[in-house]
Motif scaffolding. Structure first.
Motif, PDB file in Angstrom:
ATOM      1  N   PRO A 114       1.015  -1.247  -0.122  1.00  0.00           N
ATOM      2  CA  PRO A 114      -0.177  -0.051   0.001  1.00  0.00           C
ATOM      3  C   PRO A 114       0.829   1.297  -0.001  1.00  0.00           C
ATOM      4  O   PRO A 114       0.448   2.512  -0.486  1.00  0.00           O
ATOM      5  N   LEU A 115       2.081   1.166   0.632  1.00  0.00           N
ATOM      6  CA  LEU A 115       2.858   2.304   0.414  1.00  0.00           C
ATOM      7  C   LEU A 115       3.231   2.832  -0.990  1.00  0.00           C
ATOM      8  O   LEU A 115       3.547   4.070  -1.245  1.00  0.00           O
ATOM      9  N   SER A 116       3.271   2.237  -1.810  1.00  0.00           N
ATOM     10  CA  SER A 116       3.601   2.491  -3.403  1.00  0.00           C
ATOM     11  C   SER A 116       2.519   3.196  -3.896  1.00  0.00           C
ATOM     12  O   SER A 116       2.819   3.762  -4.936  1.00  0.00           O
ATOM     13  N   ALA A 117       1.269   2.864  -3.317  1.00  0.00           N
ATOM     14  CA  ALA A 117       0.019   3.652  -4.311  1.00  0.00           C
ATOM     15  C   ALA A 117      -0.135   5.072  -3.573  1.00  0.00           C
ATOM     16  O   ALA A 117      -1.217   5.465  -3.191  1.00  0.00           O
ATOM     17  N   ASN A 118       0.974   5.750  -3.968  1.00  0.00           N
ATOM     18  CA  ASN A 118       1.009   7.358  -3.204  1.00  0.00           C
ATOM     19  C   ASN A 118       0.845   8.275  -4.602  1.00  0.00           C
ATOM     20  O   ASN A 118       0.906   7.906  -5.600  1.00  0.00           O
ATOM     21  N   LEU A 119       0.830   9.378  -4.312  1.00  0.00           N
ATOM     22  CA  LEU A 119       0.642  10.648  -5.222  1.00  0.00           C
ATOM     23  C   LEU A 119       1.574  10.472  -6.445  1.00  0.00           C
ATOM     24  O   LEU A 119       0.922  10.817  -7.418  1.00  0.00           O
ATOM     25  N   PHE A 120       2.715  10.037  -6.004  1.00  0.00           N
ATOM     26  CA  PHE A 120       3.808  10.354  -7.045  1.00  0.00           C
ATOM     27  C   PHE A 120       3.491   9.077  -8.035  1.00  0.00           C
ATOM     28  O   PHE A 120       3.520   9.298  -9.403  1.00  0.00           O
ATOM     29  N   ASN A 121       3.116   7.986  -7.660  1.00  0.00           N
ATOM     30  CA  ASN A 121       2.966   6.874  -8.628  1.00  0.00           C
ATOM     31  C   ASN A 121       1.494   6.745  -9.402  1.00  0.00           C
ATOM     32  O   ASN A 121       1.580   6.117 -10.268  1.00  0.00           O
ATOM     33  N   LEU A 122       0.669   7.207  -8.490  1.00  0.00           N
ATOM     34  CA  LEU A 122      -0.688   6.997  -9.131  1.00  0.00           C
ATOM     35  C   LEU A 122      -0.920   7.703 -10.600  1.00  0.00           C
ATOM     36  O   LEU A 122      -0.470   8.711 -10.963  1.00  0.00           O
ATOM     37  N   PRO A 123      -1.788   6.844 -11.529  1.00  0.00           N
ATOM     38  CA  PRO A 123      -1.989   7.640 -12.765  1.00  0.00           C
ATOM     39  C   PRO A 123      -3.397   8.129 -12.921  1.00  0.00           C
ATOM     40  O   PRO A 123      -4.237   8.000 -12.161  1.00  0.00           O
ATOM     41  N   GLY A 124      -3.485   8.856 -13.859  1.00  0.00           N
ATOM     42  CA  GLY A 124      -4.612   9.198 -14.544  1.00  0.00           C
ATOM     43  C   GLY A 124      -5.897   9.793 -13.459  1.00  0.00           C
ATOM     44  O   GLY A 124      -5.456  10.597 -12.630  1.00  0.00           O
ATOM     45  N   THR A 125      -6.925   9.398 -13.501  1.00  0.00           N
ATOM     46  CA  THR A 125      -8.163   9.775 -12.650  1.00  0.00           C
ATOM     47  C   THR A 125      -7.627   9.502 -11.198  1.00  0.00           C
ATOM     48  O   THR A 125      -8.329  10.717 -10.222  1.00  0.00           O
ATOM     49  N   LYS A 126      -7.209   8.413 -10.739  1.00  0.00           N
ATOM     50  CA  LYS A 126      -6.665   8.210  -9.474  1.00  0.00           C
ATOM     51  C   LYS A 126      -5.664   9.338  -8.816  1.00  0.00           C
ATOM     52  O   LYS A 126      -6.001   9.972  -7.688  1.00  0.00           O
ATOM     53  N   TRP A 127      -5.013   9.789  -9.820  1.00  0.00           N
ATOM     54  CA  TRP A 127      -4.123  10.810  -9.327  1.00  0.00           C
ATOM     55  C   TRP A 127      -4.882  12.179  -9.142  1.00  0.00           C
ATOM     56  O   TRP A 127      -4.568  13.079  -8.166  1.00  0.00           O
ATOM     57  N   LEU A 291      -2.445   6.012   4.630  1.00  0.00           N
ATOM     58  CA  LEU A 291      -0.977   5.497   4.920  1.00  0.00           C
ATOM     59  C   LEU A 291      -0.113   5.782   3.825  1.00  0.00           C
ATOM     60  O   LEU A 291       0.989   6.262   3.991  1.00  0.00           O
ATOM     61  N   ALA A 292      -0.490   5.649   2.687  1.00  0.00           N
ATOM     62  CA  ALA A 292       0.257   5.826   1.486  1.00  0.00           C
ATOM     63  C   ALA A 292       0.806   7.450   1.331  1.00  0.00           C
ATOM     64  O   ALA A 292       2.108   7.778   0.875  1.00  0.00           O
ATOM     65  N   GLN A 293      -0.164   8.318   1.459  1.00  0.00           N
ATOM     66  CA  GLN A 293       0.185   9.662   1.564  1.00  0.00           C
ATOM     67  C   GLN A 293       1.101  10.056   2.723  1.00  0.00           C
ATOM     68  O   GLN A 293       1.940  10.946   2.432  1.00  0.00           O
TER      69      GLN A 293
END
Length: 496
Positions: A114-127, A291-293
């Motif tokens: 879950p740490l990897s799903a942060n603002l830097f890595n997320l794509p498109g709509t999720k970001w 957590l990720a953010q």
């Protein structure tokens, strides 16, 4: 006869495989784009993390092809990668045509890591959705509210430098700067007292340092994950080591539960995340999103500011006349504010900002800015069309060391950021935090804590290089974040 059939079959398969590889590596040639001849398997990134920092590695090709083409072609293993050379193309990618390049194209695995799903890595709509939720945490008012907390930690940092004066007059640059930024970001982002300045063996400092200095994967494997993201998720690869995931999950869970149980509110980034976590509307965050953010703002906040401070103090030790000038500038501004460091006084320290910008110019925290084409994109004034899914790299390090924009780029010269010099240079010639809609959302927080570190460190002390520091300074090749290869030691003496 059977042996001959088997042998012919093996040779046929091998031949087909070789021809398939060569077809993959003919991509840029067929497009008519200048390209760097690739290694059979690794592509052009065989030596990444072995001999040169990735920013310096790409700089060689930037210099060779600049003026000949707006971009050059390379390969990450078998996948084509475009390197933007022309400054107008860089501006198009980051700003003008952002909708065609809104993703970083980096690997994340929100299920297993879950740490990897942060603002830097997320794509498109999720970001987009997440950025919209978080932007209120970084308004001028919210950043200003962190001022007092940061300055309290900075004064402890100043005391530690004073202790170094009394115990030999020498200190390890990286360790001290990182302990300071870990404590600042721990307080302002996670809302916890890390106490790294008092105890460098505590978990925050040790685990935080290990993320960058003892990563789960090397750079070449990270490139592989980025290329084969869907397969990597199916195979459940993680970006971070299990102990890092467990440490941050525990700390964030304990902080959230404690605040909710005791109705505690603070003016920090964690409070905003908790507010979103407990909301009922469409802005609601899950715990893993929270957590990720919290994680990415903690590690990005302390590490990029720490490296900036390390290189800044190193350059000030190498350039005593600049060191004296910025120290006198700090003192003059403080005198104009009744001897008190306030938010307004900090904003008035223009030459200090020039010194830090020049540090970030010469040593950008991230040397390469990744993007991915989210739709087909025609390169202006060419026949070349970048197909959807092609990775594009903006070579920030190379641009920062281009003599067209920065005369004598190897020289540390804060006048590169005088008002007149900045006006005469393209805005995208300075990219320490990225640019456009995906510019680092926490850049102002990072700059504020870095300024405080320099103020606390310079007001009463003078620095010179220790004989233990090897010259010339070389950059470590193993990580994409910029570090000196050898330890930097500084001599310090009190001058108040």
């Amino acid at each position: 006869m059977d042996f001959l059939v088997v042998l012919v079959s093996i040779l046929t398969v091998a031949l087909v495989f070789v021809l398939w590889i060569r077809k993959k590596h003919a991509f840029w040639k067929e497009l008519g784009v200048p390209y760097v001849e690739p290694h059979f398997f690794y592509g052009n990134f065989k030596d990444v993390d072995q001999y040169q920092h990735d920013g310096q590695f790409i700089q060689r090709f930037y210099r060779k092809y600049k003026g000949r083409s707006p971009l050059i072609g390379m390969y990450t293993f078998l996948k084509p990668v475009a390197i933007a050379i022309d400054i107008e193309l860089v501006k198009n990618i980051l700003i003008k045509n952002f909708n065609s390049f809104h993703d970083h194209g980096t690997y994340y695995n929100e299920k297993d890591d879950p740490l990897s799903a942060n603002l830097f890595n997320l794509p498109g709509t999720k970001w987009r959705q997440l950025r919209h939720k978080l932007k209120t945490a970084f308004t001028t008012g919210k950043v200003e509210m962190m001022f007092t907390t940061m300055w309290e930690v900075a004064k402890k940092f100043e005391s530690k430098i004073g202790e170094a004066c009394e115990t030999g007059g020498e200190f390890h640059n990286r360790k001290l700067m990182t302990r300071f930024t870990v404590d600042v970001i721990g307080s302002c982002v996670l809302g916890v007292e890390a106490n790294s300045l008092e105890d460098e063996n505590n978990g925050f400092f040790q685990v935080g340092m290990s993320i960058f200095h003892n990563p789960r994967h090397g750079m070449r494997f990270i490139f592989l994950l980025n290329v084969f993201r869907d397969y990597a998720r199916k195979l459940r690869f993680k970006l971070f080591r299990d102990e890092v995931i467990e440490f941050y999950t525990r700390i964030v869970r304990e902080t959230v539960d404690y605040r909710l149980a005791n109705h505690i509110e603070r003016n920090d980034f964690m409070q905003l995340l908790i507010k979103l976590y407990t909301s009922k509307g469409e802005d609601k965050l899950s715990f893993n999103e929270l957590l990720a953010q919290a994680f990415v703002f903690h590690i990005a906040g302390f590490e990029t500011s720490s490296t900036t401070l390390q290189f800044c103090f190193y350059e000030l030790a190498c350039n005593p006349e600049i060191q004296d000038r910025v120290r006198n500038h700090i003192k003059e501004v403080l005198e104009n504010h009744n001897g008190q460091l306030t938010y307004e006084a900090l904003m008035d320290m223009k030459y200090l900002e020039q010194v830090l910008h020049e540090t970030l110019r010469k040593y950008p925290p991230i040397g390469l800015l990744p993007r991915e084409a989210s739709q087909d994109y025609k390169i202006p004034n060419t026949k070349c069309v970048l197909k959807k899914g092609i990775n594009v790299i903006v070579p920030a390090y190379a641009i920062h060391h281009d003599p067209e924009f920065y005369p004598n780029p190897s020289r540390f010269n804060p006048d590169n950021f005088s008002e007149e010099a900045v006006k005469n240079r393209p805005s995208v010639a300075f990219l320490p935090f990225g640019e456009g809609p995906r510019i680092c959302i926490g850049a102002r927080v990072g700059m504020m804590q870095t300024k405080m570190g320099v103020i606390a460190g310079l007001r009463k002390f003078r620095y010179t290089l220790s004989p233990r520091t090897k010259q010339p300074l070389k950059l470590l090749s193993k990580f994409n974040v910029i570090y000196p290869e050898e330890d930097v030691w500084l001599n310090v003496e009190r001058i108040d």
